[in-house]
Design a protein around this motif. Structure first.
Motif, PDB file in Angstrom:
ATOM      1  N   SER C 262       0.813  -1.208   0.000  1.00 29.66           N
ATOM      2  CA  SER C 262       0.000   0.000   0.000  1.00 29.66           C
ATOM      3  C   SER C 262       0.850   1.262   0.000  1.00 29.66           C
ATOM      4  N   TYR C 263       2.129   1.128   0.314  1.00 32.58           N
ATOM      5  CA  TYR C 263       2.974   2.320   0.284  1.00 32.58           C
ATOM      6  C   TYR C 263       3.731   2.472  -1.029  1.00 32.58           C
ATOM      7  N   ARG C 264       3.446   1.604  -1.974  1.00 29.03           N
ATOM      8  CA  ARG C 264       4.171   1.606  -3.232  1.00 29.03           C
ATOM      9  C   ARG C 264       4.200   2.968  -3.912  1.00 29.03           C
ATOM     10  N   ASP C 265       3.044   3.634  -3.956  1.00 28.00           N
ATOM     11  CA  ASP C 265       2.983   4.897  -4.679  1.00 28.00           C
ATOM     12  C   ASP C 265       3.693   6.028  -3.951  1.00 28.00           C
ATOM     13  N   ALA C 266       4.013   5.811  -2.682  1.00 27.44           N
ATOM     14  CA  ALA C 266       4.738   6.856  -1.963  1.00 27.44           C
ATOM     15  C   ALA C 266       6.234   6.735  -2.174  1.00 27.44           C
ATOM     16  N   VAL C 267       6.677   5.559  -2.691  1.00 23.35           N
ATOM     17  CA  VAL C 267       8.117   5.322  -2.827  1.00 23.35           C
ATOM     18  C   VAL C 267       8.757   6.376  -3.722  1.00 23.35           C
TER      19      VAL C 267
END
Lengths: 313, 407, 292
Positions: C262-267
């Motif tokens: 779920s944090y992929r797009d924040a990477v």
């Protein structure tokens, strides 16, 4: 008159006011020549803080909204310190990134309820109408329903906030701080050479912009019953930017006029909603090519002033 | 260098000097401007209001105005379009039958809640509709529902499946089978049919509706003592699922449960079959669309979903609806968005007929709330005391590119 | 699983690299960020898709068609949205805002023309799989990897060895000086924008092929990722764009594999915020001096 007080028009007027407040927020950051693409992010911090405080902690609205603004402002100082060393494009991208990161975090936190958002937020309108009926106000008051009266009162509150902000900006422009802002906008290195602490003033403008965006976020949360992460995505940032680009960012009235036009236009052109974003895009390009200073600049004001002044004499 | 600096300061002082002197003229100008703006608004209001009849004018012969708020443009326009097609078909049939006349007024919400609020206000206050169908998304309903409820206008979502929607108020209805009723049926059927012990779950975490579906899947699995060995998320409009699916493949689950719209679901299925995951997939409502089969092709085989809408049903009404829909819309098979919208308008029509009015919103609301034994294309239908739909779902599985009943 | 995820990361990363190459070329020569690059990429993908679907051409012909269309579109953008700004002395933010305008216009145009649904290439290219030890790789993945590295080397060689390449580099150093040296800078700028956009078009077709989905909003998400790579690798740095893309791709995939998906797009943006604070010139950028 009856038509003008139609709930539909009142509601649109309410949205115009919120967007105008957002316009002031981008004006403040732009007044030092910084482009922040993180306003939607700050707005969401304000909105969520405020909504969580009122819905889950039972805070009164008038306290929660300023707290939301302050939270956004604090956040802006934290990211602003390092980010403001960056100039121009870099800052724009860093703040754009910040907005995205905030969105992802909001999606993942339990307290923000992820993508489901926070629903059932008490609106200012219902609060006021409850208050009114507790005062024993009859269903019809001067020909207005309770709903209309409360929306009118909400509108009045928003107008007062906006007037206060405009007054604040106008006063600010004529203060030491405002002149420092203008000097930085004109030429940052020259301003620094003159002994202006550019980092301090840039951070100040950035934080003020975030504060107002946060307050606007809190207000909008309490006007729409519901907030979700989708409300504060990239397109929202572009919309806020458009207020300043269309209206002009020289004077505080510029973004306000921009917000007014861009909130009313889609309602008038409902049938053309398919092409709305196309029109927005074309508008951005044309404005940049033909009138990069926006509709209202200091010259426009001077021109109309002299023209109107002569006319009235 | 100093020269340049000085000139800047001088320039600024000049500017400010001008500013001080023009302050008065400024306010005057703004007052004029605002007055003009107010005038313009008034004229616009009169123009729009002139055609609208008064709300309390109870005349039976006139067509009942029903407002529709739908996601007609933007990223989710496919759903809004299906809804519009279903409604238009129903409207033509109802008007031809002649018991009640219905006029539909469409407004586009573009999937945004402020737009949905404006649309609801416009329909209620400017167009004076008697009832509203829509909005398309649950998130929009959370914003527009209270508006209609406050104004005392019945509003019915045809695709709003998230939890807590009828709780918004007495005037808020839905004929969409909520996730917490449909999903457990599919999950439990899959558990018993395939004897599932450990499963992986995937969902779109930026879609309110998909998250709500995921929560239902999770609680159903827990209740049935099935182990969740991995929970992976993606976002709407994502295209690359290889990382999540590679991880899931390495854990060797008995089944994968997916909560997302059909577009993402189809791409997940395709990728999963490509990297060699052959286990059954159980989905939420997103799986329930012919588009899923169209996009995923043979990869869609083995996907399971519970749905009130089943195009393969040997029901006369259903088959007639499909035939008419195909004839009207270029041989397109109706999906559940179209089917539920179609039923929703018939619900309104029967309530209008029962209430014997085309303008009284309160009477219409009361008539809708008492609907029982309504037979639609999505099956037998009633509202319970909380205005939640009571309807049956069929558990379907995709076999050779066709939805068939899972027995 | 590690090796398979590494391959996933490399494939994803090389698509990011392809997109970032276009950004970097324009950044290098014009010193602006072309926010519409993602949308040009998306239009390229659609052109390729329609060529394959309706004219049933070979995939490589489709790629060429996408490249030409995108290049023309880029030239149009240069004429309409960028050149007028160069003539006037406007704020350095003006081109950024102007290209945001182009981006919104193109995305909305695509939504109206092609509809919001995602469409897939009818080819079975993606289905061709190979098993190499523990790794399963598809033909498309190999093509993408090959093409992005190939394009990078060709581009580098072309810029450093050919006459036109040298002219581009001179223009990138300083437009006025290049003008004085007798280089037709307007022509060079045109060429650069066309080249960058054409690359974007090819990338669009490749990405559409590998993920089997082409839809109007793919430009925005891909464009934002490309932007992140641009900052990560260093603005106007071709090697930076290439390696930055791969690093981002691997980082994203590993976040999913060993962290929380779920944090992929924040990477991507977490990384660029970090990089901007620690090393604003990017991983491979030099603080001052020549670009490319």
């Amino acid at each position: 008159m009856d038509m003008l007080l139609n709930q539909y028009y009142l509601q649109i007027a309410v949205f115009v006011m919120v967007n105008a407040i957002l316009g002031v927020s981008i004006y403040l950051t732009l007044s030092t020549g910084q482009l922040s693409l993180g306003n939607a992010g700050f707005m969401s911090i304000g909105a969520y803080t405020c909504a969580i405080l009122t819905v889950k902690a039972g805070f009164p609205v008038y306290l929660a909204i300023p707290i939301g603004g302050i939270a956004a402002s604090l956040m802006s100082i934290i990211i602003g310190f390092p980010a403001l060393r960056l100039t121009g494009i870099y800052l724009a991208i860093a703040t754009l990134g910040f907005g995205e990161v905030v969105r992802v975090i909001v999606l993942n936190l339990k307290i923000t309820n992820g993508a489901l958002g926070i629903s059932g937020i008490p609106t200012l309108g219902t609060k006021i109408s409850k208050m009114l009926s507790s005062f024993g106000l009859p269903q019809k008051f001067g020909g207005l329903s309770v709903q209309q009266t409360s929306t009118l009162l909400v509108l009045l509150i928003l107008v007062l906030i906006l007037v206060f902000l405009v007054f604040f900006c106008v006063r600010l422009n004529r203060s030491r701080v405002g002149r420092a802002f203008a000097a930085i906008k004109a030429d940052e290195s020259a301003a620094e050479a003159m002994g202006i602490n550019t980092t301090y003033y840039k951070l100040l403008a950035f934080a003020l912009g975030a504060l107002i965006a946060g307050i606007a976020g809190g207000l909008s949360a309490h006007l729409t019953f519901f907030i979700g992460p989708k409300d504060f995505a990239y397109h929202r940032t572009v919309e806020i930017l458009l207020y300043a680009v269309l209206g002009g960012s020289d004077l505080v009235f510029g973004p306000i006029v921009g917000a007014l036009i861009l909130t009313l236009l889609p309602e008038l052109l409902r049938s053309a909603s398919n092409y709305r974003l196309m029109i927005y895009g074309a508008l951005l390009v044309t404005m940049m090519a033909f009138r990069p200073q926006g509709l209202i600049s200091e010259e426009t004001v001077r021109f109309w002033k002299s023209k109107l002044g002569r006319g009235s004499k | 260098m100093t020269n340049i600096n000085l000139s800047i300061i001088k320039h600024k002082h000049n500017k400010d000097g001008v500013f001080v002197t023009m302050k008065k003229g400024f306010i005057k100008k703004w007052v004029t401007g605002l007055t003009i703006g107010a005038l313009l608004l008034t004229t616009a209001g009169c123009g729009g209001g002139g055609t609208a009849p008064a709300a309390n004018n109870d005349s039976k012969g006139e067509a009942a105005k029903i407002g529709v708020i739908a996601y007609l443009t933007g990223g989710g326009a496919a759903y809004g379009t299906a809804i519009k097609e279903g409604l238009d078909l129903a409207k033509d049939e109802i008007n031809a039958q002649g018991k009640v006349q219905i006029e539909l007024i469409y407004t586009d919400s573009r999937g945004e809640k402020t737009e949905a609020i404006n649309a609801a206000n416009k329909l209620i206050n400017k167009d004076n509709v008697v009832g509203i169908i829509g909005p398309t998304l649950s998130g929009e309903m959370f914003a527009a529902g209270p508006i209609a409820n406050q104004a005392g206008v019945p509003i019915m979502g045809t695709s709003t499946t998230a939890e807590g929607i009828p709780a918004l108020g007495d005037f808020v209805f839905r004929n969409a089978l909520p996730e917490f009723l449909a999903v457990p049926q599919a999950v439990e059927k899959a558990i018993s049919t395939y004897d599932l012990k450990k499963v992986a779950v995937m969902y779109s975490n930026n879609n309110d509706w998909a998250v709500s579906g995921y929560k239902t899947i999770e609680s159903t699995l827990k209740k049935n003592g099935v182990e969740i060995i991995a929970t992976e998320t993606f976002a709407d409009k994502d295209t690359d699922y290889s990382a999540q699916l590679t991880k899931i493949a390495s854990l060797k689950p008995d089944a994968v449960m997916v909560s997302s719209l059909y577009q993402e679901a189809a791409l997940v299925l395709k990728k999963a079959r490509e990297i060699g995951i052959t286990v059954p997939f159980v989905g939420t409502n997103g799986f329930n669309s012919p588009e899923l089969i169209k996009i995923a092709g043979p990869a869609a085989d083995g996907a399971i979903v519970a749905s009130p809408w089943f195009p393969g049903k040997a029901d006369e009404k259903v088959q007639k609806f499909i035939a008419d829909y195909k004839a009207k819309y270029n041989n397109k098979v109706p999906d559940q968005f179209a089917a539920q919208a179609y039923d929703a308008l018939y619900l309104y029509a029967s309530a209008l007929e029962q209430a014997g009015t085309t303008t009284d919103r309160q009477k219409l609301r009361d008539a809708i709330a008492t609907i029982k034994d309504f037979q639609g294309v999505t099956g037998k239908f009633a509202f319970d005391e909380n205005r939640e739909p009571v309807m049956n779902a069929t558990v379907l599985i995709i076999k050779d590119g066709q939805f068939t009943e899972l027995k | 699983m590690f090796w398979q995820q590494l391959v996933n990361g490399l494939t994803l990363g090389s698509t990011y690299s392809l997109v970032a190459l276009g950004y970097t070329l324009i950044m290098g020569v014009l010193n602006i960020i072309n926010m519409a690059h993602g949308e040009i990429f998306m239009i390229g993908a659609f052109v390729g898709l329609y060529l394959v679907t309706y004219f049933e051409v070979n995939i490589f012909v489709a790629m060429a068609g996408a490249m030409v269309t995108s290049a023309l579109l880029g030239c149009l953008m240069e004429t309409v949205a960028l050149r007028p700004l160069r003539r006037k002395a406007v704020s350095h933010l003006a081109p950024l805002i102007s290209t945001i305008g182009v981006a919104i216009f193109l995305e909305s145009l695509a939504l109206n023309l092609f509809g919001p649904q995602s469409q897939a290439f009818p080819t079975e290219l993606a289905a061709v799989q190979m098993q190499l030890g523990p790794i399963r790789i598809s033909l498309v993945q190999i093509i993408i990897l090959g093409m992005s590295f190939g394009l990078m080397f060709v581009l580098r060689f072309w810029l450093s060895k050919t006459r036109v390449g040298k002219a581009i580099r001179t223009t990138a150093e300083n437009i006025e000086t290049a003008n004085l040296l007798g280089i037709n800078t307007n022509k060079i700028i045109f060429l650069t924008v066309a080249l960058a956009s054409g690359l974007g078009g090819i990338a669009g077709v490749l990405v559409g092929l590998s993920f089997n989905a082409v839809e109007p909003t793919m430009g925005l998400s891909m464009g934002l990722k490309g932007l992140a790579v641009l900052i990560l690798g260093g603005m106007g740095n071709i090697t930076g764009a290439m390696l930055g893309g791969l690093i981002l791709g691997i980082a994203e995939v590993f976040t999913v594999a060993y962290g929380a998906s779920s944090y992929r797009d924040a990477v991507a943006f977490g990384m660029i915020i970090l990089i901007l604070f620690i090393r604003p010139q990017g991983l491979f950028g030099k603080r001052q001096g020549g670009r490319f």
